[in-house]
Design a protein around this motif. Sequence first.
Motif, PDB file in Angstrom:
ATOM      1  N   UNK A 154       0.862  -1.188   0.000  1.00 46.44           N
ATOM      2  CA  UNK A 154       0.000   0.000   0.000  1.00 46.44           C
ATOM      3  C   UNK A 154       0.894   1.232   0.000  1.00 46.44           C
ATOM      4  N   UNK A 155       0.722   2.083  -1.019  1.00 44.22           N
ATOM      5  CA  UNK A 155       1.383   3.387  -1.061  1.00 44.22           C
ATOM      6  C   UNK A 155       0.418   4.411  -0.476  1.00 44.22           C
ATOM      7  N   UNK A 156       0.900   5.153   0.506  1.00 42.60           N
ATOM      8  CA  UNK A 156       0.067   6.119   1.229  1.00 42.60           C
ATOM      9  C   UNK A 156       0.512   7.532   0.877  1.00 42.60           C
ATOM     10  N   UNK A 157      -0.431   8.345   0.464  1.00 44.45           N
ATOM     11  CA  UNK A 157      -0.172   9.766   0.241  1.00 44.45           C
ATOM     12  C   UNK A 157      -1.274  10.541   0.946  1.00 44.45           C
ATOM     13  N   UNK A 158      -1.117  10.699   2.238  1.00 45.15           N
ATOM     14  CA  UNK A 158      -2.126  11.366   3.061  1.00 45.15           C
ATOM     15  C   UNK A 158      -1.777  12.845   3.191  1.00 45.15           C
ATOM     16  N   UNK A 159      -2.661  13.703   2.683  1.00 46.08           N
ATOM     17  CA  UNK A 159      -2.439  15.147   2.758  1.00 46.08           C
ATOM     18  C   UNK A 159      -1.074  15.517   2.200  1.00 46.08           C
ATOM     19  N   UNK A 160      -0.746  14.920   1.056  1.00 49.79           N
ATOM     20  CA  UNK A 160       0.561  15.143   0.416  1.00 49.79           C
ATOM     21  C   UNK A 160       0.428  15.838  -0.933  1.00 49.79           C
ATOM     22  N   UNK A 184      -2.830  -6.183  -6.944  1.00 48.20           N
ATOM     23  CA  UNK A 184      -3.311  -6.377  -5.580  1.00 48.20           C
ATOM     24  C   UNK A 184      -2.773  -5.347  -4.612  1.00 48.20           C
ATOM     25  N   UNK A 185      -1.934  -4.421  -5.122  1.00 42.08           N
ATOM     26  CA  UNK A 185      -1.446  -3.322  -4.290  1.00 42.08           C
ATOM     27  C   UNK A 185      -2.515  -2.239  -4.191  1.00 42.08           C
ATOM     28  N   UNK A 186      -2.297  -1.313  -3.257  1.00 37.54           N
ATOM     29  CA  UNK A 186      -3.288  -0.271  -2.997  1.00 37.54           C
ATOM     30  C   UNK A 186      -2.635   1.112  -2.990  1.00 37.54           C
ATOM     31  N   UNK A 187      -3.447   2.106  -3.295  1.00 38.06           N
ATOM     32  CA  UNK A 187      -3.085   3.520  -3.144  1.00 38.06           C
ATOM     33  C   UNK A 187      -4.081   4.153  -2.196  1.00 38.06           C
ATOM     34  N   UNK A 188      -3.581   4.780  -1.122  1.00 36.27           N
ATOM     35  CA  UNK A 188      -4.430   5.556  -0.212  1.00 36.27           C
ATOM     36  C   UNK A 188      -4.081   7.026  -0.422  1.00 36.27           C
TER      37      UNK A 188
END
Length: 265
Positions: A154-160, A184-188
């Motif tokens: 999972x790649x996370x880009x929170x408030x980025x 099957x990977x995720x982007x948040x």
Amino acid sequence: MSDDEHAKRGVDLERPNAARVYDYLIGGKLNYAVDRAFADRILEVLPSARHMALVNRAWLRRAVRFAADRGVRQFLDIGSGMPTVGHVHEVVQAIDPASKVVYVDNEPIAVTHSEIVLEDNENAAMVQADAEYPDEVLAHPTTRAMLDFGDPVMVIMAAFVHFIPDERDPAGLIAKYADVLAPGSYLALSSATWDGQGEESRRSVALYEQSGTPLTLRSSDELRALADGFEILPPGVVFTPEWRPDEPLEDPPERSGGLALVGRK
């Protein structure tokens, strides 16, 4: 820390830093007077700013728990900011202690304190890098040692991404991270938005322009376009508190000032 030590670490105490301002808004202590003064100015024109930061943080925890519950055991947190209670590794390692987490930030204080917090955690690490250069992040020895991109991440880009204007090609940036991800990977992904906002948001954006860290607020359609190549999972692109809430909402969702999505490759 003395002024000389700050200078050696690349800490600029002449202007507020977005990561430290966010830390102050969510109740952290890894910030300086210049950051608190700026955040207080934001709160004067946008009283809901602290609420916005807190609900974004809550969405992040729900998003990573969602992925962990579906078997993801690797997480790459882009622009991770300050190490706070309920950080990604705490959430996912409560589900499986073997879960691997790599944090990425270029703010020296965030890096230093993250390294301290993670000192005894062999499955979580901090990478000091500019996340706008994916090749450097992905080729970093720590990233390569911690994460196996042959398995879902999972790649996370929170408030980025709201700190990346269109001319710096946020879509291309996300695509470079997406290219290395296994199926099957995720982007948040979350971002400040104009949707449902009023004059208070415009005044806060004007303040950020003066700070040297301008914001680019985006609509739901624009955020959806940034996730091209990912299947956006239900409930879609929504205000952060509306994304799979744990409890019934007490505030109007637009008060969050931010949109969020989780997509699957």
